[in-house]
Design a protein around this motif. Structure first.
Motif, mmCIF file in Angstrom:
data_model
loop_
_atom_site.group_PDB
_atom_site.id
_atom_site.type_symbol
_atom_site.label_atom_id
_atom_site.label_comp_id
_atom_site.label_asym_id
_atom_site.label_seq_id
_atom_site.Cartn_x
_atom_site.Cartn_y
_atom_site.Cartn_z
ATOM 1 N N GLN A 79 82.294 -22.498 20.547
ATOM 2 C CA GLN A 79 80.941 -22.213 20.052
ATOM 3 C C GLN A 79 80.896 -22.214 18.530
ATOM 4 N N TYR A 102 85.924 -19.506 25.940
ATOM 5 C CA TYR A 102 84.833 -18.646 25.477
ATOM 6 C C TYR A 102 85.168 -17.197 25.792
ATOM 7 N N ARG A 103 84.747 -16.331 24.894
ATOM 8 C CA ARG A 103 85.007 -14.905 25.118
ATOM 9 C C ARG A 103 84.165 -14.371 26.266
ATOM 10 N N HIS A 104 82.913 -14.816 26.356
ATOM 11 C CA HIS A 104 82.027 -14.360 27.431
ATOM 12 C C HIS A 104 81.379 -15.579 28.096
ATOM 13 N N ASP A 106 80.242 -16.080 30.980
ATOM 14 C CA ASP A 106 79.095 -15.781 31.840
ATOM 15 C C ASP A 106 77.789 -15.715 31.053
ATOM 16 N N ASP A 107 77.894 -15.518 29.737
ATOM 17 C CA ASP A 107 76.683 -15.412 28.911
ATOM 18 C C ASP A 107 76.151 -16.772 28.454
ATOM 19 N N LEU A 108 76.870 -17.837 28.794
ATOM 20 C CA LEU A 108 76.467 -19.157 28.319
ATOM 21 C C LEU A 108 75.260 -19.713 29.060
ATOM 22 N N GLY A 109 75.066 -19.253 30.302
ATOM 23 C CA GLY A 109 73.893 -19.677 31.068
ATOM 24 C C GLY A 109 73.815 -21.186 31.265
ATOM 25 N N HIS A 124 87.521 -18.185 30.520
ATOM 26 C CA HIS A 124 87.529 -16.953 29.728
ATOM 27 C C HIS A 124 88.719 -16.977 28.784
ATOM 28 N N ASP A 126 89.889 -14.856 25.094
ATOM 29 C CA ASP A 126 89.539 -13.843 24.104
ATOM 30 C C ASP A 126 90.729 -13.635 23.172
#
Length: 385
Positions: A79, A102-104, A106-109, A124, A126
């Motif tokens: 990102q 990506y760290r999160h 699930d938040d990428l939608g 995932h 981190d």
């Protein structure tokens, strides 16, 4: 009659022959099935190879296959300004196996769905959690590493590098800062530069062949780092950028150029192994000129204010909501501003031709970078909204 019925006496032999024929047919079916599986594997392998060849052709890379490390690519900071661009270039060109950390996730939608549609695997990852390293690197052969801008970011690198060695990574491309390992005291006074040098030394001594891309200041920094008084969505109110470059000209390099160099060395890796490239812009510009370019393309007033170091420190400290961020971010920013104020980047010898040699074109100007909004991350686009 004592004479035996010929048909009856031949029955055992008949059954043996029948069973033998059945066994042969079964084995033939197995062999045919195995041949089909082998062919499918061969076709799949050829498709992966063809996809890599297609990508190299699109990039203008016609070199011999022996000069290439093939396999799954893991992109950190997907990102971020550079990771995002490298990932998009590889995906758009059809590379067959890309994993994005990506760290999160699930938040990428919808964005995650778009990446998956293009063939990327989102996992995932981190930097602050070493337990995520192993699974993210499973089966990975090539790593593109853009280090995170978080507290103690340099301390996370050794553990990640060890995880790469353990996972069998065969090639590592890292972004660093211009002259990070230059022993000149002027460079080493900047904490950000000094920490990159430590990471670069560690990577160079590792068992993994690597390429280090040492870049000057990114053209995206004024947009991403937010050393500015943001006017929000009021396009009539001016945005004021601030720093302490003391009127000196600064060498800014486009993140598009860095991403293209990275993509090319990833796809044609072996000639670039154990090398460090210096990536600079075409020519230095003042921060006033940078602000004028931003104003022209964003169609809103943008100004640059040069401040004494003491005032700049206070302004930076006042801008942070988290106490944890103050010390290290202010220290890094001030160190780079002091480096700008030396005037070293005005010297014609500061400019490198590595971008031009690798990409077969001249580096982008600030205007060309600002025109390419389709390549920008959301972090960069705020000024155009």
């Amino acid at each position: 009659s004592n004479s035996a019925d010929p048909s009856t006496s031949c029955m055992p032999l008949y059954h043996c022959l029948t069973n033998a024929v059945a066994d042969i047919k079964t084995q033939q079916r197995r062999d045919n099935k195995m041949n089909e599986i082998v062919k499918e594997v061969q076709v799949a392998t050829l498709k992966v190879g063809d996809a890599c060849d297609h990508l190299r052709d699109k990039l203008g890379l016609k070199e011999h296959h022996n000069d290439v490390v093939s396999g799954r690519i893991f992109v950190t900071g997907a990102q971020g300004v550079l990771g995002y661009r490298v990932a998009q270039r590889l995906l758009n060109a059809g590379h067959p196996s890309i994993r994005l950390g990506y760290r999160h996730p699930d938040d990428l939608g919808d964005f995650a769905d778009q990446l998956s549609t293009k063939g990327a695997e989102v996992v995932h990852f981190d930097w602050k959690d070493k337990t995520t390293f192993s699974s993210a690197l499973d089966g990975v052969k090539i790593v593109f590493c853009e280090l995170p801008y978080i507290v103690n970011w340099a301390q996370a690198f050794p553990a990640f590098l060890r995880a790469c060695e353990k996972a069998g990574v065969e090639y590592f491309v890292k972004v660093s800062f211009y002259h990070a390992r230059n022993e000149n005291e002027i460079y080493q006074k900047a904490n950000f530069v000094r920490l990159h040098a430590a990471c670069d030394d560690l990577l160079s001594r590792s068992s993994i062949p690597c390429t280090i891309l040492s870049a000057s200041h990114l053209m995206s920094n004024p947009l991403v780092m937010h050393h500015a008084e943001d006017a929000g969505k009021d396009k009539e109110k001016p945005i004021v950028l601030y720093g302490a470059s003391e009127g000196k000209n600064i060498n800014y390099v486009s993140p598009n150029d860095i991403a293209e160099v990275a993509t090319r060395v990833i796809m044609y890796s072996k000639p670039h192994m154990r090398k460090e490239y210096t990536l600079t812009g075409l020519q230095p510009i003042s921060d006033d000129d940078l602000a004028c370019a931003l104003a022209k393309h964003a169609k809103r007033p943008v100004f640059y204010e040069d401040l004494p170091i003491s005032m700049l420190v206070q302004k930076e400290e006042d801008g942070f909501t988290s106490v944890d961020d103050v010390d290290w971010k202010v220290r890094d920013f001030i160190g780079l501003e002091k480096l700008k104020a030396t005037g070293l980047e005005e010297d014609v010898n500061f400019i490198s031709h590595d971008v031009e040699v690798i990409c077969k074109r001249k580096p982008e100007t600030i205007d060309e970078y600002l025109q390419a909004t389709e390549s920008m991350t959301p972090l960069e686009k705020w000024i155009f909204e």
